[in-house]
Design a protein around this motif. Structure first.
Motif, PDB file in Angstrom:
ATOM      1  N   LEU A 169      -2.803  31.708  28.412  1.00  0.00           N
ATOM      2  CA  LEU A 169      -2.166  30.668  27.605  1.00  0.00           C
ATOM      3  C   LEU A 169      -3.204  29.601  27.289  1.00  0.00           C
ATOM      4  CD1 LEU A 169       1.075  30.467  29.739  1.00  0.00           C
ATOM      5  CD2 LEU A 169       0.856  31.469  27.466  1.00  0.00           C
TER       6      LEU A 169
ATOM      7  N   LYS B  24       2.362  25.195  26.823  1.00  0.00           N
ATOM      8  CA  LYS B  24       2.065  26.367  27.656  1.00  0.00           C
ATOM      9  C   LYS B  24       3.127  26.582  28.729  1.00  0.00           C
ATOM     10  CE  LYS B  24      -2.011  24.692  28.637  1.00  0.00           C
ATOM     11  NZ  LYS B  24      -2.004  23.480  27.797  1.00  0.00           N
ATOM     12  N   THR B  25       3.548  25.525  29.371  1.00  0.00           N
ATOM     13  CA  THR B  25       4.565  25.657  30.413  1.00  0.00           C
ATOM     14  C   THR B  25       5.930  25.948  29.798  1.00  0.00           C
ATOM     15  OG1 THR B  25       3.309  24.250  31.919  1.00  0.00           O
ATOM     16  CG2 THR B  25       5.647  24.529  32.400  1.00  0.00           C
TER      17      THR B  25
ATOM     18  N   THR C 118       5.962  29.551  29.214  1.00  0.00           N
ATOM     19  CA  THR C 118       6.155  30.259  30.478  1.00  0.00           C
ATOM     20  C   THR C 118       7.608  30.205  30.921  1.00  0.00           C
ATOM     21  OG1 THR C 118       3.880  29.786  31.136  1.00  0.00           O
ATOM     22  CG2 THR C 118       5.416  30.376  32.895  1.00  0.00           C
TER      23      THR C 118
ATOM     24  N   SER D 151       4.637  23.332  35.681  1.00  0.00           N
ATOM     25  CA  SER D 151       3.202  23.583  35.683  1.00  0.00           C
ATOM     26  C   SER D 151       2.660  23.520  37.107  1.00  0.00           C
ATOM     27  CB  SER D 151       2.478  22.550  34.819  1.00  0.00           C
ATOM     28  OG  SER D 151       1.091  22.808  34.837  1.00  0.00           O
TER      29      SER D 151
ATOM     30  N   ASP E 172      -2.435  27.736  36.872  1.00  0.00           N
ATOM     31  CA  ASP E 172      -3.032  26.659  36.089  1.00  0.00           C
ATOM     32  C   ASP E 172      -4.440  26.497  36.645  1.00  0.00           C
ATOM     33  OD1 ASP E 172      -4.005  24.188  35.151  1.00  0.00           O
ATOM     34  OD2 ASP E 172      -1.972  23.425  34.890  1.00  0.00           O
TER      35      ASP E 172
ATOM     36  N   GLU F 269      -2.633  29.531  32.576  1.00  0.00           N
ATOM     37  CA  GLU F 269      -2.977  28.373  31.756  1.00  0.00           C
ATOM     38  C   GLU F 269      -4.428  27.995  32.048  1.00  0.00           C
ATOM     39  OE1 GLU F 269      -0.241  25.076  31.781  1.00  0.00           O
ATOM     40  OE2 GLU F 269       1.446  26.367  32.313  1.00  0.00           O
TER      41      GLU F 269
ATOM     42  N   ARG G 283      -2.211  31.587  21.923  1.00  0.00           N
ATOM     43  CA  ARG G 283      -2.786  30.286  21.543  1.00  0.00           C
ATOM     44  C   ARG G 283      -1.667  29.418  20.974  1.00  0.00           C
ATOM     45  NH1 ARG G 283      -8.273  31.117  21.731  1.00  0.00           N
ATOM     46  NH2 ARG G 283      -8.892  33.278  21.398  1.00  0.00           N
TER      47      ARG G 283
END
Length: 141
Positions: free
Chosen positions: A31, A39-40, A43, A58, A77, A104, A121
């Motif tokens: 990610l 990103k989170t 997810t 995250s 992450d 991430e 992306r």
């Protein structure tokens, strides 16, 4: 390549949910996006497809959050990870071979990841709240 324009967090989560139906373990998903890009949120929607009911957040300070649903999901992450040895200390190599790993901030460690990784992306657009999401590496699955 798959391209999608999301107008809000709910659309990002729903897109990820739909995309998850095309992914089976073992798989690594990178990610990539700026801080706060979604990103989170991606997810969270992805994990919902696999029955994860516990809140997805995250793992910024822990590096890894594990979620159990119909498959094992590893949510990394790597923003604060210093080197690959640090990842090996938490079992990274073994964990990415099992379940599905969403990563991430994979940039520093991209050379250690499988060739068949999926790259997501997420980028800001000039429109408030809108995101452009591109998916690479999923076409042949």
């Amino acid at each position: 390549m798959i391209e999608f324009t999301s107008h809000n967090v709910a659309e990002t989560e729903n897109f990820a949910f739909a995309l998850a139906s095309r992914v089976a373990p073992p798989r690594v998903i990178c990610l990539i996006g700026e801080l706060g890009a979604g990103k989170t949120a991606f997810t969270r929607g992805f994990a919902r497809y696999f029955g994860v009911t516990r809140g997805v957040a995250s793992p910024t300070f822990t590096i890894l959050m594990k979620y159990s649903g119909t498959v094992e999901l590893n949510h990394y992450d790597l923003y604060r990870a210093e080197d690959y040895d640090e990842l090996c200390d938490i079992g990274f190599e073994d964990q990415i071979e099992d379940g599905i790993s969403l990563i991430e901030w994979p940039d520093k460690f991209i050379d250690y990841l499988p060739d068949d990784k999926i790259i997501i992306r997420i980028s800001y657009t000039p429109v408030e709240g809108e995101r452009k999401i591109t998916v690479e590496g999923l076409e042949n699955t």
